[in-house]
Design an enzyme around this catalytic site. Structure first.
Site, mmCIF file in Angstrom:
data_model
loop_
_atom_site.group_PDB
_atom_site.id
_atom_site.type_symbol
_atom_site.label_atom_id
_atom_site.label_comp_id
_atom_site.label_asym_id
_atom_site.label_seq_id
_atom_site.Cartn_x
_atom_site.Cartn_y
_atom_site.Cartn_z
ATOM 1 N N ALA A 1 15.554 10.644 13.487
ATOM 2 C CA ALA A 1 16.853 9.976 13.648
ATOM 3 C C ALA A 1 16.976 8.809 12.674
ATOM 4 O O ALA A 1 18.029 8.607 12.054
ATOM 5 C CB ALA A 1 17.011 9.494 15.091
ATOM 6 N N ILE B 1 3.264 13.287 1.639
ATOM 7 C CA ILE B 1 2.680 12.490 0.561
ATOM 8 C C ILE B 1 1.370 11.888 1.076
ATOM 9 O O ILE B 1 1.326 11.381 2.203
ATOM 10 C CB ILE B 1 3.648 11.346 0.134
ATOM 11 C CG1 ILE B 1 5.066 11.899 -0.158
ATOM 12 C CG2 ILE B 1 3.088 10.569 -1.059
ATOM 13 C CD1 ILE B 1 5.156 12.931 -1.250
ATOM 14 N N ARG C 1 0.850 -1.208 0.000
ATOM 15 C CA ARG C 1 0.000 0.000 0.000
ATOM 16 C C ARG C 1 0.880 1.249 0.000
ATOM 17 O O ARG C 1 2.108 1.163 0.107
ATOM 18 C CB ARG C 1 -0.969 -0.010 1.192
ATOM 19 C CG ARG C 1 -0.292 -0.070 2.540
ATOM 20 C CD ARG C 1 -1.271 -0.457 3.638
ATOM 21 N NE ARG C 1 -0.567 -0.692 4.883
ATOM 22 C CZ ARG C 1 -0.347 0.231 5.803
ATOM 23 N NH1 ARG C 1 -0.803 1.456 5.636
ATOM 24 N NH2 ARG C 1 0.320 -0.058 6.896
ATOM 25 N N LYS D 1 15.482 8.456 9.795
ATOM 26 C CA LYS D 1 15.549 8.910 8.402
ATOM 27 C C LYS D 1 16.867 9.627 8.105
ATOM 28 O O LYS D 1 17.372 9.583 6.983
ATOM 29 C CB LYS D 1 14.344 9.806 8.085
ATOM 30 C CG LYS D 1 13.002 9.085 8.163
ATOM 31 C CD LYS D 1 12.926 7.922 7.191
ATOM 32 C CE LYS D 1 11.567 7.255 7.136
ATOM 33 N NZ LYS D 1 11.519 6.120 6.194
ATOM 34 N N ASN E 1 9.125 -9.378 7.724
ATOM 35 C CA ASN E 1 9.396 -8.191 8.542
ATOM 36 C C ASN E 1 10.785 -7.649 8.196
ATOM 37 O O ASN E 1 11.800 -8.261 8.538
ATOM 38 C CB ASN E 1 9.307 -8.579 10.025
ATOM 39 C CG ASN E 1 9.612 -7.418 10.946
ATOM 40 O OD1 ASN E 1 9.945 -6.318 10.497
ATOM 41 N ND2 ASN E 1 9.483 -7.649 12.237
ATOM 42 N N SER F 1 13.253 10.880 4.411
ATOM 43 C CA SER F 1 12.152 11.836 4.579
ATOM 44 C C SER F 1 12.770 13.219 4.776
ATOM 45 O O SER F 1 13.885 13.328 5.319
ATOM 46 C CB SER F 1 11.342 11.475 5.827
ATOM 47 O OG SER F 1 10.511 12.554 6.211
ATOM 48 N N ASN G 1 11.659 0.687 1.216
ATOM 49 C CA ASN G 1 10.574 1.657 1.410
ATOM 50 C C ASN G 1 9.835 1.481 2.741
ATOM 51 O O ASN G 1 9.248 2.436 3.240
ATOM 52 C CB ASN G 1 9.594 1.512 0.227
ATOM 53 C CG ASN G 1 8.274 2.191 0.494
ATOM 54 O OD1 ASN G 1 8.172 3.416 0.403
ATOM 55 N ND2 ASN G 1 7.244 1.420 0.843
ATOM 56 N N TYR H 1 11.657 9.117 14.501
ATOM 57 C CA TYR H 1 11.466 9.067 13.039
ATOM 58 C C TYR H 1 12.578 9.857 12.336
ATOM 59 O O TYR H 1 13.203 9.371 11.387
ATOM 60 C CB TYR H 1 10.088 9.644 12.697
ATOM 61 C CG TYR H 1 9.688 9.521 11.240
ATOM 62 C CD1 TYR H 1 9.240 8.311 10.719
ATOM 63 C CD2 TYR H 1 9.745 10.629 10.389
ATOM 64 C CE1 TYR H 1 8.861 8.202 9.383
ATOM 65 C CE2 TYR H 1 9.358 10.529 9.060
ATOM 66 C CZ TYR H 1 8.913 9.319 8.560
ATOM 67 O OH TYR H 1 8.545 9.208 7.237
HETATM 68 P P1 NAP Z 1 2.141 3.598 4.755
HETATM 69 O O1 NAP Z 1 1.036 3.941 3.822
HETATM 70 O O2 NAP Z 1 1.882 3.610 6.215
HETATM 71 O O3 NAP Z 1 2.762 2.196 4.312
HETATM 72 C C1 NAP Z 1 3.848 1.664 4.993
HETATM 73 C C2 NAP Z 1 4.264 0.388 4.351
HETATM 74 O O4 NAP Z 1 5.398 -0.133 5.069
HETATM 75 C C3 NAP Z 1 3.187 -0.686 4.432
HETATM 76 O O5 NAP Z 1 3.185 -1.406 3.230
HETATM 77 C C4 NAP Z 1 3.637 -1.565 5.593
HETATM 78 O O6 NAP Z 1 3.266 -2.923 5.499
HETATM 79 C C5 NAP Z 1 5.141 -1.478 5.411
HETATM 80 N N1 NAP Z 1 5.846 -1.869 6.628
HETATM 81 C C6 NAP Z 1 5.791 -1.290 7.852
HETATM 82 N N2 NAP Z 1 6.574 -1.960 8.707
HETATM 83 C C7 NAP Z 1 7.154 -2.960 7.992
HETATM 84 C C8 NAP Z 1 8.063 -4.012 8.295
HETATM 85 N N3 NAP Z 1 8.563 -4.148 9.530
HETATM 86 N N4 NAP Z 1 8.438 -4.870 7.320
HETATM 87 C C9 NAP Z 1 7.929 -4.750 6.069
HETATM 88 N N5 NAP Z 1 7.055 -3.787 5.722
HETATM 89 C C10 NAP Z 1 6.674 -2.919 6.672
HETATM 90 O O7 NAP Z 1 3.371 4.591 4.562
HETATM 91 P P2 NAP Z 1 3.839 5.426 3.283
HETATM 92 O O8 NAP Z 1 3.390 6.818 3.466
HETATM 93 O O9 NAP Z 1 3.524 4.692 2.031
HETATM 94 O O10 NAP Z 1 5.417 5.416 3.564
HETATM 95 C C11 NAP Z 1 6.348 4.637 2.808
HETATM 96 C C12 NAP Z 1 7.747 5.121 3.159
HETATM 97 O O11 NAP Z 1 7.882 6.498 2.815
HETATM 98 C C13 NAP Z 1 8.084 5.041 4.651
HETATM 99 O O12 NAP Z 1 9.428 4.669 4.827
HETATM 100 C C14 NAP Z 1 7.845 6.453 5.139
HETATM 101 O O13 NAP Z 1 8.595 6.754 6.305
HETATM 102 C C15 NAP Z 1 8.336 7.244 3.931
HETATM 103 N N6 NAP Z 1 7.807 8.609 3.888
HETATM 104 C C16 NAP Z 1 6.468 8.841 3.794
HETATM 105 C C17 NAP Z 1 6.015 10.162 3.758
HETATM 106 C C18 NAP Z 1 4.549 10.512 3.641
HETATM 107 O O14 NAP Z 1 4.224 11.720 3.715
HETATM 108 N N7 NAP Z 1 3.647 9.568 3.457
HETATM 109 C C19 NAP Z 1 6.925 11.217 3.837
HETATM 110 C C20 NAP Z 1 8.285 10.931 3.950
HETATM 111 C C21 NAP Z 1 8.717 9.620 3.956
HETATM 112 P P3 NAP Z 1 1.781 -3.428 5.926
HETATM 113 O O15 NAP Z 1 0.895 -3.006 4.805
HETATM 114 O O16 NAP Z 1 1.896 -4.883 6.083
HETATM 115 O O17 NAP Z 1 1.443 -2.721 7.214
#
Ligand code: NAP
Length: 251
Positions: A160, A191, A16, A162, A66, A145, A93, A158
């Protein structure tokens, strides 16, 4: 011939959000995709995405693994090599946030964020460099991030994790450059995904939007476009960089 034809890509946390957009983008450009998810709740989404990717004409498989666990990451990468033959692209990711002021943050909360966001990048990178060294090429893309660059009150764990990803990325770029393995990071701004669900509407959303020069939140596809660039030969002379994709917020 598509840009990533015959390439094999791993995407952690692909079921997702940003990870899903990345998996779809790389597959649209011809890459075979192995992606992970961790929670049982995401099993159905993962199965649906696997089918969607296969419908694009590439090989695709979802794995429940995991990324924060060293042994599970090792098993996952070995399984991918058995199934797909090699690994050309690794997109680290997977990530979580557990925001809290330091005064209220427990050691367990700290460990969970650091393990999931930062140790996962070590776990996966350590495994994928072996097939990449054998192939004498590879592209590793780590999801940082802008919070890792600027810091933010209530997000010390978070931030630290990133910021750690950026230091790790630069070090691996220097270690592996002579082997033609590139390593870059992306630093997204806000995002629209489940992680930022609290920003969907209302005054808070408008306040955040008004601080972004482009005046809007980003989409998973905005990030996926940059991943495609970093995964492909279009970026063959780029390594060790952290690219902000944030609508100008970090300017
Ligand atoms: P999200 O919608 O919450 O999705 C997170 C994804 O990471 C999910 O698919 C989740 O799996 C997976 N995940 C979490 N823990 C995991 C683990 N231990 N092993 C394997 N998979 C794991 O988050 P997102 O917004 O798409 O974020 C994706 C990345 O972008 C992250 O690293 C986040 O920090 C970074 N980011 C996001 C934003 C933003 O504004 N959204 C901004 C900066 C950086 P499940 O589906 O099984 O839970």
């Amino acid at each position: 011939m598509k840009l990533l034809s015959n390439k094999v890509a791993i995407v952690t946390g692909g079921a997702r959000g940003i990870g899903e957009a990345i998996a779809l983008k790389l597959a649209e450009h011809g890459a075979h995709i192995a992606f992970t998810y961790v929670s049982d709740n995401s099993s159905e989404k993962a199965a649906a995405l696997q089918e969607k990717l296969q419908a694009l004409g590439v090989k695709a498989k979802a794995y429940q693994s995991n990324a924060g666990d060293f042994t599970q990451s090792e098993t996952f990468v070995n399984d991918v090599i058995k199934e797909f033959g090699t690994i050309d692209i690794c997109v680290n990711n997977a990530g979580i946030s557990k925001d809290n002021l330091l005064l209220r943050m427990s050691a367990e909360q700290w460990d969970e964020v650091i393990n999931t966001n930062l140790k996962s990048v070590f776990n996966m990178t350590k495994q994928v460099i072996r097939p990449m060294m054998k192939a004498k090429s590879g592209s590793i893309i780590n999801m940082s991030s802008i919070i890792g660059i600027t810091g933010n009150a209530g997000q010390s764990s978070y931030a630290a994790s990133k910021a750690g990803i950026i230091g790790f990325t630069k070090s691996i770029a220097k270690e592996m450059g002579s082997r033609n393995i590139r390593c870059n990071a992306i630093a997204p701004g806000f995002i629209e995904t489940d992680m930022t669900g609290y920003l969907k509407e209302g005054d808070t959303a408008e306040k955040y939007k008004s601080s972004i020069p482009l005046g809007r939140f980003g989409t998973g596809e905005n990030i996926a476009d940059v991943v495609l660039f970093l995964a492909s030969d279009w970026s063959s002379y780029i390594t060790g960089q952290a690219i902000s994709v944030c609508g100008g917020l970090n300017t």
